[in-house]
Design a protein around this motif. Sequence first.
Motif, PDB file in Angstrom:
ATOM      1  N   ASP A 199       0.817  -1.215   0.000  1.00  0.00           N
ATOM      2  CA  ASP A 199       0.000   0.000   0.000  1.00  0.00           C
ATOM      3  C   ASP A 199       0.851   1.266   0.000  1.00  0.00           C
ATOM      4  OD1 ASP A 199       0.998  -0.530   2.513  1.00  0.00           O
ATOM      5  OD2 ASP A 199      -0.764   0.253   3.573  1.00  0.00           O
ATOM      6  N   GLU A 200       2.175   1.116  -0.086  1.00  0.00           N
ATOM      7  CA  GLU A 200       3.066   2.274  -0.089  1.00  0.00           C
ATOM      8  C   GLU A 200       3.765   2.375  -1.448  1.00  0.00           C
ATOM      9  OE1 GLU A 200       5.603   2.462   3.527  1.00  0.00           O
ATOM     10  OE2 GLU A 200       4.527   0.632   4.099  1.00  0.00           O
ATOM     11  N   PRO A 201       3.980   3.600  -1.951  1.00  0.00           N
ATOM     12  CA  PRO A 201       4.743   3.738  -3.200  1.00  0.00           C
ATOM     13  C   PRO A 201       6.224   3.469  -2.956  1.00  0.00           C
ATOM     14  CG  PRO A 201       4.218   5.889  -2.309  1.00  0.00           C
ATOM     15  CD  PRO A 201       3.520   4.899  -1.432  1.00  0.00           C
ATOM     16  N   PHE A 202       6.935   3.073  -4.012  1.00  0.00           N
ATOM     17  CA  PHE A 202       8.368   2.813  -3.862  1.00  0.00           C
ATOM     18  C   PHE A 202       9.189   3.707  -4.786  1.00  0.00           C
ATOM     19  CE2 PHE A 202       7.094  -0.370  -7.127  1.00  0.00           C
ATOM     20  CZ  PHE A 202       8.003  -0.078  -8.135  1.00  0.00           C
ATOM     21  N   PHE A 203      10.411   3.973  -4.332  1.00  0.00           N
ATOM     22  CA  PHE A 203      11.448   4.623  -5.140  1.00  0.00           C
ATOM     23  C   PHE A 203      12.612   3.657  -5.196  1.00  0.00           C
ATOM     24  CE2 PHE A 203      15.466   7.179  -4.851  1.00  0.00           C
ATOM     25  CZ  PHE A 203      15.510   7.590  -6.172  1.00  0.00           C
ATOM     26  N   HIS A 204      12.929   3.170  -6.393  1.00  0.00           N
ATOM     27  CA  HIS A 204      14.027   2.214  -6.537  1.00  0.00           C
ATOM     28  C   HIS A 204      15.092   2.805  -7.452  1.00  0.00           C
ATOM     29  CE1 HIS A 204      15.156  -2.255  -6.231  1.00  0.00           C
ATOM     30  NE2 HIS A 204      16.222  -1.573  -6.615  1.00  0.00           N
ATOM     31  N   TYR A 205      16.284   2.979  -6.897  1.00  0.00           N
ATOM     32  CA  TYR A 205      17.435   3.492  -7.638  1.00  0.00           C
ATOM     33  C   TYR A 205      18.313   2.306  -8.008  1.00  0.00           C
ATOM     34  CZ  TYR A 205      21.950   5.917  -8.317  1.00  0.00           C
ATOM     35  OH  TYR A 205      23.155   6.363  -8.800  1.00  0.00           O
ATOM     36  N   LEU A 206      18.318   1.969  -9.296  1.00  0.00           N
ATOM     37  CA  LEU A 206      19.042   0.813  -9.815  1.00  0.00           C
ATOM     38  C   LEU A 206      20.231   1.320 -10.630  1.00  0.00           C
ATOM     39  CD1 LEU A 206      19.427  -2.175 -10.465  1.00  0.00           C
ATOM     40  CD2 LEU A 206      17.548  -2.000 -12.119  1.00  0.00           C
ATOM     41  N   ALA A 207      21.424   1.198 -10.063  1.00  0.00           N
ATOM     42  CA  ALA A 207      22.630   1.791 -10.652  1.00  0.00           C
ATOM     43  C   ALA A 207      23.553   0.686 -11.161  1.00  0.00           C
ATOM     44  CB  ALA A 207      23.343   2.656  -9.619  1.00  0.00           C
ATOM     45  N   PHE A 208      23.454   0.388 -12.444  1.00  0.00           N
ATOM     46  CA  PHE A 208      24.293  -0.652 -13.034  1.00  0.00           C
ATOM     47  C   PHE A 208      25.743  -0.182 -13.137  1.00  0.00           C
ATOM     48  CE2 PHE A 208      20.157  -2.135 -14.573  1.00  0.00           C
ATOM     49  CZ  PHE A 208      20.261  -3.497 -14.307  1.00  0.00           C
ATOM     50  N   THR A 209      26.666  -1.142 -13.055  1.00  0.00           N
ATOM     51  CA  THR A 209      28.075  -0.834 -13.293  1.00  0.00           C
ATOM     52  C   THR A 209      28.439  -0.998 -14.764  1.00  0.00           C
ATOM     53  OG1 THR A 209      28.599  -3.107 -12.661  1.00  0.00           O
ATOM     54  CG2 THR A 209      28.797  -1.422 -10.956  1.00  0.00           C
TER      55      THR A 209
END
Length: 566
Positions: A199-209
């Motif tokens: 029920d909560e929004p998400f912030f996902h920071y996906l930092a590929f190398t």
Amino acid sequence: MKRNPGGFVLFVAAVLLAETTARADPPRPNVLLIMADDLGFSDLGCYGGEIATPNLDSIAADGLRFSQFYNTARCWPSRSALLTGYYPQQIRRDVLPSVPGGGQGVRPDWAVLLPELLEPVGYRSYHTGKWHIDGMPIAEGFDRSYYLRDQGRFFNPTRSWKDDVKLPPVEKGADYYATTALADHAVEVLREHERGHADEPFFHYLAFTAPHFPLHALPEDIAVYEDTYAPGWDVIRAQRWRRMQQMGLLDATAVRQPSRVERDLGPPYHFPAALDALGEGEVNRPVPWQSLSDRQKTFQATKMAIHAAMIHRMDLEIGRVFDQIKEMGQWENTLVLFLSDNGASAEIMVRDDGHDPSADPGSAETYLCLGPGWSTTCNTPFRRHKTWTHEGGTSTPLLAAWPRGIKARGEIRRSPGHIIDIAATLLELTGAETAAEAPPAPGKSLVPAFSTTAASSEDAAAEPRTIWWFHDGHKAVRIGDWKAVAPVGEPWELYHLAADRQEAHDLAVPRADKLEELVTEWSRYVDEFTELASRDLPADVRRKARGAAKDSIEMKDKQAAGKPQR
């Protein structure tokens, strides 16, 4: 109790209005922010490249491509700008004269990262991959993190953390590849989110190398591109340019042809020992392909095949993350943003576990870098590479898609933007606010560009803006369609980007008045950022900062006196 018919009517009206508003405006989006490492402007299929990137191409088809979006020209400055919304020099994450900064710089207390700003409005925040910011992810506001610090070993990293707890090194020969491991973690925490925080929004920071050096890739991915680059970098560059023209990616008036190849410009840092270790196949200049020996052609074509394989695998793993969000039923309300931290790299070096020339190229025992020949191609059609503040070093693809919130499909946005704009965009969309004690941030929200027509979005961004750069001694400033740029130790150049984004015709002499205007503005930013970055520092450091400001004033005095700047 007395009845109040009028009040009841007002209540019903309020409820209906709220329901209408809810239908009209999408709820606060989930955010998947993906950053690649050392990706060239034209590497993706949707930006003219021959590399298979169907998942990222689908974002372009379902949303927006930006053709004039900028980064800081280097990895750690871009990452601090991305997560704070400030120029890295404002927050001591890149150098100013006499102000501590660079990769070891520590941010002021007010320069908090996005997760700390998003938490009060109900977001859960997740980090996966590269960090390159001061502090640690969990301590800086993320709820979960897999921090891969070892960029020199894609198959057996020795330095990584999970939720700020150090992990043991990955053993050599283990079934591990960094790009896949990062997607594994992203899927893992998204599943956790669905189970415990749906029920909560998400912030996902996906930092590929990927595709940062060393060029390490899975053998089956390298095999896909085994013969692709045999025609050479000159041919591949021309092919990319033709595809760009066919898709109408760039304004045909602004970019009439690719930039001239600077045949004598090599890597930004010279490591002679690396050239010895890499052998006769290595070339540290973008010379004509036909001037290479057969051995050099084979070596160079193989390097580019590995670079392509790294991007190919990254796209496949991004597809797995997309699938997970769709399985959660959250795809329609997830904003996906994709960009790179700088342009493709011309660097050539050997670090970490070294290079074994007898090992299979792309394996853990090798240490290969793209080099200036292929970097020139990957940055098509722009000039120069990572670290330089010419267009090739600072231009990034930016993809944006959000089915419920961005109605445009497959459109291109050509108004200038900068990586500092990402934070401003997310704050507007989520309703989050900057820290109370923080100074005004320089970024501008991209939300107007999310409108339904390209024309309306361009109108919203019609007011000329100033974009500023300073890295490794390279300077640049863009005001409207004019750009002044000065490589370290060289005089200022001036270009009118509306007709010459390939930076071919230097107007510094015939338009000296315009150059002086831009250089004065560049110096004003130096003064302003120096004062801000040194405000909470000890007195002796502040005195040095004032000295730097004095030097800036003297430079402007020389310009006003008409002394030559070339």
